[in-house]
Design an enzyme around this catalytic site. Sequence first.
Site, PDB file in Angstrom:
ATOM      1  N   ASP A 103       3.641  -6.075   0.094  1.00 59.09           N
ATOM      2  CA  ASP A 103       2.201  -6.352  -0.189  1.00 59.09           C
ATOM      3  C   ASP A 103       1.694  -7.426   0.856  1.00 59.09           C
ATOM      4  O   ASP A 103       0.491  -7.511   1.171  1.00 59.09           O
ATOM      5  CB  ASP A 103       2.584  -7.332  -1.591  1.00 59.09           C
ATOM      6  CG  ASP A 103       3.649  -8.489  -1.634  1.00 59.09           C
ATOM      7  OD1 ASP A 103       4.532  -8.314  -0.531  1.00 59.09           O
ATOM      8  OD2 ASP A 103       3.537  -9.092  -2.429  1.00 59.09           O
TER       9      ASP A 103
ATOM     10  N   ASP B 254      -2.205   5.000   5.296  1.00 61.19           N
ATOM     11  CA  ASP B 254      -3.323   5.370   4.865  1.00 61.19           C
ATOM     12  C   ASP B 254      -4.223   4.030   5.037  1.00 61.19           C
ATOM     13  O   ASP B 254      -5.521   4.375   5.870  1.00 61.19           O
ATOM     14  CB  ASP B 254      -3.489   5.890   3.429  1.00 61.19           C
ATOM     15  CG  ASP B 254      -3.401   7.321   3.427  1.00 61.19           C
ATOM     16  OD1 ASP B 254      -2.831   8.064   4.304  1.00 61.19           O
ATOM     17  OD2 ASP B 254      -4.006   7.883   2.193  1.00 61.19           O
TER      18      ASP B 254
HETATM   19 MG    MG Z   1       0.192   9.814   2.247  1.00 60.59          MG
END
Ligand code: MG
Length: 362
Positions: free
Chosen positions: A224, A252
């Site tokens: 996190d 991503d």
């Molecule tokens: Mg992915």
Amino acid sequence: MTKKIAVLAGDGIGPEIMAEAIKVLNVLNGQMNLGLEFENGLIGGAAYDVHGSPFPQPTIDLVKKADAILLGAVGGKKWESLDISVRPEKGLLGLRSVLRLFSNLRPAILYPQLANASSLKPELVSGLDLMIVRELTGGIYFGQPRGIRILESGEKQGFNTLVYSESEIRRIGHSAFKIAQKRNKKLCSVDKANVLECTELWREVMIEVGKEYPDVELSHMYVDNAAMQLIRAPKQFDVMVTTNMFGDILSDAAAMLTGSIGMLPSASLDANGKGMYEPIHGSAPDIAGKGIANPLATILSAAMMLRYTFNLSVAADRIENAVNSALNANVRTADIFSEGMIKVSTSQMGDAVVSALQNGAI
Ligand code: MG
Ligand code: IPM
């Protein structure tokens, strides 16, 4: 010596972007006599439509005998309602698993020409060059048992298993430390050791492996916090190593720092350097067939293939430099377009890279 490359264009924008990568490789092949040979195969939805399986036997045979695999993308609306066992994504997962491609390298590099395309302020991202090493054949993606069951109460329950053995952690650890040694000798291992026993073990094993690489500075971060730090101050990282699912998510996020996910290549390697190379963006069904997708991530994946599987670093440099020249010529596909630039199609972007190669701009 010939070098056999299995070409799996896949679904959505896959065929369009792959055509550009092959165009670039063919030019380089002619210029440098690299001995590259291509053979096409089906994967994902395209394979399902023909064979009823996203990873059919002819493709399994093809990838096993190939020296490297170049892949476009898989998936699309058309196949979303299929049973999960035959969805296009299973083709990709099957390929990773059958070839034991456990080490997934996902570089996130910001091209200075695209600093304005990043969602962060230019000063936070300028010069960004980080590498995420994602474990790719284990963890919750493959753990058993898994499924959806019906409880006594009649309620349905979904379940998956997060599991890593010491040896799986050790081998991805070695991969990551070796990469860190070739870069800035800083490795951050990302886990959730405060909650998940499995990643408590991950941390323990990383520390143990680290003793063999005293020149690399190892740090640890909870996932996190890592997600937050990536957005807050991404340049603090050089190499990050993490589990399959955390790597999926963090890569991503890291991609977006660079302005467009359409720029980022990846390599998935086995223990012997055989590899599968693919852009990290997906099949983008919404823009498929329109000729506007960015082919650079696939072209850069081809460069990674030359570098990592075939040890052709000069040829790889030439592709990377040609991409740079194309950006310097101000051509941009829609995803990286900004005011004052020249908007080009997928194939025009491929042509710009080819002409940089041909002009010996490098
Ligand atoms: Mg992915
Ligand atoms: C990726 C993709 C895949 C993954 C999907 C398509 C199965 O998101 O390569 O990051 O989750 O690994």
